[in-house]
Motif scaffolding. Structure first.
Motif, PDB file in Angstrom:
ATOM      1  N   ALA A   1      -3.918   9.714  -0.583  1.00 20.73           N
ATOM      2  CA  ALA A   1      -3.604  10.240  -0.592  1.00 20.73           C
ATOM      3  C   ALA A   1      -2.487   8.920  -0.990  1.00 20.73           C
ATOM      4  CB  ALA A   1      -3.002  10.013   1.719  1.00 20.73           C
ATOM      5  N   SER A   2      -2.487   8.717  -1.272  1.00 13.90           N
ATOM      6  CA  SER A   2      -1.825   7.213  -3.018  1.00 13.90           C
ATOM      7  C   SER A   2       0.082   6.610  -2.224  1.00 13.90           C
ATOM      8  CB  SER A   2      -1.740   7.545  -3.867  1.00 13.90           C
ATOM      9  OG  SER A   2      -1.247   8.581  -4.603  1.00 13.90           O
ATOM     10  N   SER A   3      -0.368   5.515  -1.867  1.00 17.53           N
ATOM     11  CA  SER A   3       0.783   5.030  -1.598  1.00 17.53           C
ATOM     12  C   SER A   3       0.790   3.869  -2.974  1.00 17.53           C
ATOM     13  CB  SER A   3       0.173   4.461  -0.143  1.00 17.53           C
ATOM     14  OG  SER A   3       1.101   3.169   0.403  1.00 17.53           O
ATOM     15  N   ASP A   4       2.528   2.692  -3.064  1.00 17.15           N
ATOM     16  CA  ASP A   4       2.460   1.938  -3.254  1.00 17.15           C
ATOM     17  C   ASP A   4       1.617   0.802  -2.251  1.00 17.15           C
ATOM     18  OD1 ASP A   4       3.966   2.816  -4.994  1.00 17.15           O
ATOM     19  OD2 ASP A   4       5.370   2.068  -4.046  1.00 17.15           O
ATOM     20  N   GLU A   5       1.051   0.703  -1.658  1.00 13.82           N
ATOM     21  CA  GLU A   5       0.584   0.043  -0.551  1.00 13.82           C
ATOM     22  C   GLU A   5      -0.978  -0.313  -0.665  1.00 13.82           C
ATOM     23  OE1 GLU A   5       2.637  -3.090   1.109  1.00 13.82           O
ATOM     24  OE2 GLU A   5       4.245  -1.444  -0.140  1.00 13.82           O
ATOM     25  N   VAL A   6      -0.766   0.986  -1.366  1.00  9.40           N
ATOM     26  CA  VAL A   6      -3.182   0.940  -1.644  1.00  9.40           C
ATOM     27  C   VAL A   6      -3.242   0.458  -3.027  1.00  9.40           C
ATOM     28  CG1 VAL A   6      -4.496   2.098  -1.597  1.00  9.40           C
ATOM     29  CG2 VAL A   6      -3.259   2.580  -0.051  1.00  9.40           C
ATOM     30  N   PRO A   7      -3.980  -0.327  -3.871  1.00  7.96           N
ATOM     31  CA  PRO A   7      -4.111  -1.039  -5.028  1.00  7.96           C
ATOM     32  C   PRO A   7      -4.769   0.601  -5.749  1.00  7.96           C
ATOM     33  CG  PRO A   7      -5.107  -2.657  -3.806  1.00  7.96           C
ATOM     34  CD  PRO A   7      -4.996  -1.257  -2.336  1.00  7.96           C
ATOM     35  N   SER A   8      -4.470   0.750  -6.975  1.00  9.12           N
ATOM     36  CA  SER A   8      -4.270   2.349  -7.366  1.00  9.12           C
ATOM     37  C   SER A   8      -4.479   1.515  -8.965  1.00  9.12           C
ATOM     38  CB  SER A   8      -2.955   2.755  -6.919  1.00  9.12           C
ATOM     39  OG  SER A   8      -3.218   4.686  -8.178  1.00  9.12           O
ATOM     40  N   HIS A   9      -5.096   1.744  -9.641  1.00  6.07           N
ATOM     41  CA  HIS A   9      -4.983   2.031 -11.247  1.00  6.07           C
ATOM     42  C   HIS A   9      -3.985   2.444 -11.795  1.00  6.07           C
ATOM     43  CE1 HIS A   9      -8.641  -0.093 -11.218  1.00  6.07           C
ATOM     44  NE2 HIS A   9      -9.433   1.007 -10.505  1.00  6.07           N
TER      45      HIS A   9
END
Length: 428
Positions: free
Chosen positions: A342-350
């Motif tokens: 459940a990706s979000s802009d508020e969680v670091p993601s490559h």
């Protein structure tokens, strides 16, 4: 959210007796030197639980010649591991504990969003005024233990007066001796990065800029620090994949890169069941694996046996499981997996442009061939301007544990690269 009962403060007069334990003089908050001390009754209770646990019956799947990515662990591997765990001649906790305490341990209190966190870390502090802080961040099912081989190499190679860096390995909240995440709100790797920012400022590493390195989940925490913290001058990774990268372009790849992506695709089809469980039923799997140390051994031992190019010695794997069990780490540690699905802009993601490494910061990458989720260099370069790249012929997901000499050489060369780029502002 107190620190583990097995971490004990060392009296101030002992400070001068332990090399590499002198905290930098510009630290603003007290850093407590500690040692790991597990009482004999806790080890005796663990052995009792191991000896009374029941292994399941033999099946076609667990009767394979050796652990493998298709079926997991074998019955023979589990039987050997269970026997070794209670055999003092194979796995001697007193000797293991001495090895763990060979590196200085510290704790520091961090206030974050209305909660107080005790953050544990191991560190080799240098006496040099121009030492570069190098912060290494682990993932799951790793912990600070992954980096002890590198620290042993540094202790053999340098003295406190010659060590060119402050080598620091913080335990993420919920892992080993750090406080667990708050129980009254959700928690993510962004929270981890901000807690670590506070820790590093308290150590004085906003005036003396630092370099961050990470693999697995730690790579996302490292990315967040590189993007959000002006005091972070450079970043080095050995892992760079998230689900939202699966759609990245696959044209113009060479045969080696195409083969790596076949490995990645196969893992995404057959290897992520554990992660889906962590992400979608964390409470349930937390109860399951907290109920029996042999169940925990199967769940985590499989990762060390099948995610590596060089399988660590059985005693090393048992050390990880023992520390996880004694500190109740597993149920407190799997929060990062919710962001995977459940990706979000508020969680670091490559793969999210929001978390692209700023072009002015040196960005290094070490490529190990048996990484479980390997990506082409072109994919890494979509996440930041890569200025340092090293490819290896051996090593897997736990590179610092499997090939510590290679990883240490890469980190030292990267710090030299950062110095040459003029990106370090260190006290002199």
């Amino acid at each position: 959210m107190a620190a583990s009962q097995y971490l004990h403060a060392v009296h101030p007069e002992a400070l001068s007796d332990k090399p590499f334990s002198q905290v930098p003089k510009n630290a603003r908050v007290k850093q407590q030197l500690c040692e790991v001390r597990v009482p004999p009754h806790a080890i005796a209770e663990l052995k009792r639980l191991i000896q009374t646990a029941r292994l399941g019956p033999e099946t076609f799947e667990n009767s394979q010649p050796e652990p493998n990515a298709k079926y997991g662990l074998t019955s023979s591997w589990m039987k050997e591991a269970v026997l070794a765990w209670t055999d003092v001649s194979v796995f001697n906790w007193a000797r293991v504990q001495d090895h763990i305490n060979n590196a200085p341990h510290f704790t520091c209190e961090v206030e974050y969003e209305g909660h107080s966190y005790t953050v544990h870390y191991v560190a080799l502090f240098s006496n040099r005024s121009d030492a570069v802080p190098l912060v290494n961040i682990h993932g799951w099912p790793g912990c600070f233990l992954e980096f002890l081989p590198l620290m042993n190499l540094l202790q053999q190679k340098y003295t406190p007066d010659t060590l060119p860096c402050h080598f620091i390995v913080p335990s993420m909240p919920g892992y080993t001796f750090s406080s667990g995440p708050s129980t009254d709100r959700d928690f993510s790797t962004l929270d981890v990065s901000r807690i670590f920012q506070i820790l590093l400022r308290q150590l004085g590493f906003d005036d003396t800029q630092y370099v961050v390195a990470g693999g697995d989940v730690g790579s996302r925490v490292a990315r967040a620090l590189a993007v959000e913290d002006p005091a972070c001058s450079a970043i080095h990774l050995n892992f760079c994949f998230d689900l939202n990268m699966h759609g990245f372009p696959r044209e113009n790849l060479n045969a080696q890169e195409t083969g790596r992506l076949e490995t990645l695709d196969e893992f995404m089809k057959t290897g992520v069941g554990y992660g889906q469980m962590h992400a979608t039923r964390p409470a349930t799997i937390g109860f399951v694996l907290s109920s029996n140390p042999v169940a925990l051994l199967a769940w985590i031992g499989e990762k060390f046996a099948t995610w590596t190019d060089k399988t660590p010695p059985l005693a090393t794997i048992l050390t990880f499981i023992t520390v996880y069990w004694l500190t109740d780490t597993f149920p407190r540690s799997i929060y990062p997996y919710r962001a995977d699905f459940a990706s979000s802009d508020e969680v670091p993601s490559h793969g999210n442009p929001r978390w692209r490494i700023p072009d002015g910061k040196p960005f290094g990458f070490s490529d190990f061939p048996k990484e479980i989720l390997p990506v082409p260099r072109g994919w890494v370069e979509r996440t930041g301007r890569v200025t340092f790249w090293r490819e290896h012929q051996e090593g897997g997901h736990f590179a610092a544990l499997e090939v510590p000499e290679m990883m240490l050489e890469d980190l030292e060369k990267f710090v030299g690269h950062v110095r040459a780029e003029g990106k370090i502002r260190a006290e002199r």
